[in-house]
Motif scaffolding. Sequence first.
Motif, short mmCIF file in Angstrom:
data_model
loop_
_atom_site.label_atom_id
_atom_site.label_comp_id
_atom_site.label_asym_id
_atom_site.label_seq_id
_atom_site.Cartn_x
_atom_site.Cartn_y
_atom_site.Cartn_z
N VAL A 12 -207.19 77.06 -29.42
CA VAL A 12 -207.50 75.66 -29.68
C VAL A 12 -208.69 75.53 -30.62
O VAL A 12 -208.69 74.72 -31.56
N GLN A 13 -209.72 76.36 -30.41
CA GLN A 13 -210.88 76.28 -31.28
C GLN A 13 -210.52 76.68 -32.71
O GLN A 13 -210.93 76.01 -33.68
N ALA A 14 -209.76 77.76 -32.88
CA ALA A 14 -209.35 78.17 -34.22
C ALA A 14 -208.51 77.10 -34.90
O ALA A 14 -208.67 76.80 -36.09
N THR A 15 -207.61 76.48 -34.12
CA THR A 15 -206.75 75.44 -34.66
C THR A 15 -207.55 74.22 -35.08
O THR A 15 -207.30 73.61 -36.14
N TRP A 16 -208.52 73.85 -34.26
CA TRP A 16 -209.39 72.71 -34.59
C TRP A 16 -210.15 72.97 -35.89
O TRP A 16 -210.19 72.13 -36.79
N LEU A 17 -210.76 74.13 -35.99
CA LEU A 17 -211.55 74.45 -37.18
C LEU A 17 -210.68 74.48 -38.44
O LEU A 17 -211.09 74.00 -39.50
N TYR A 18 -209.47 75.01 -38.31
CA TYR A 18 -208.61 75.17 -39.48
C TYR A 18 -207.96 73.85 -39.91
O TYR A 18 -207.99 73.49 -41.09
N HIS A 19 -207.42 73.09 -38.95
CA HIS A 19 -206.66 71.89 -39.29
C HIS A 19 -207.53 70.64 -39.36
O HIS A 19 -207.30 69.78 -40.21
#
Length: 317
Positions: A12-19
Amino acid sequence: MTAGGKDTDDMVQATWLYHVGQMSQEEVSRRMGLSRFKVLRLLQDARDLGLVRISIEHGTTGTLARADRLIQHFGLTEAMVAPNTGDDAAAGRRGVGQLAASWLARIGREGPVTIGVGWGRTMAAMADALTGLRNPELCFVSLMGSMTHTSATSPFDVCVRLAALTGARAVFLPAPFLADSAEDAALIRRQRLVREALDVARAADHMVISVGECTADALLQSSGILTPDEAAGLIATGAVADTTGKFFAADGSLAATDLNLRAPSIELQDLHRSDVVVLSSGTGKAAALRAVLAAGFVNRLIVDEPLARALLQEEAA
């Protein structure tokens, strides 16, 4: 494919940062301390699980946004915010401890890693929450001396617990938390075993520490490390915060107290050379935490939501 627990938090953190944060995969990799391959896999898993649609479907998007604001305000590499759990101080520490355990599991999974550890109740909460991490190439080292009695919050006990939980090696600093004088502290630092432990601590890849406030009911006083006269004298100097045996004024400078010379611990420049993670919870820590942030050595911050709100409100005022 990842399905739950700490891997889901990382996803979730990686997805938040990326998108949402519009970061590149390389930037996400640096922010989270993961390889680009791991980031790519997390993003693919998020798509496979249906997390990525128009928005990120997760209950902590509000705290992720607040973490982004902390990063911007204080120039951090990473921030994590535990959701609000009410006025229970112990619950706040548990929330921070759980996030800290997730961070520790993330950076401790692969390869030899040395992690310097401080002391305090949030540090103990991190050890309480840690599960599923086994890496014999890990090394935990205390960044300061210890107390004369066992306690779940002491650097010695935190090191022992983390090493036992992960199958890692532990290195202890064989010294008191505070010496009786600056001369005594200098003598202790010259001892071979102390020098060897400090060398390991100074070379730590990461340092995870907490922050204490310089008040009449702070842990340093209640644990008996400071005498009543020493505590009163410390407050009189204008000191508002302590960490790793160093005492800070509100502007982030070292307070004018001889206590800063009496701790046979790592030095301020050692904190500046490492990747430093600070754990803290509760609005009562706001002034102390702001002082430590002003000192300029903090890279990553893990706090509960009430403290994050206090920090951001003060910054905006």
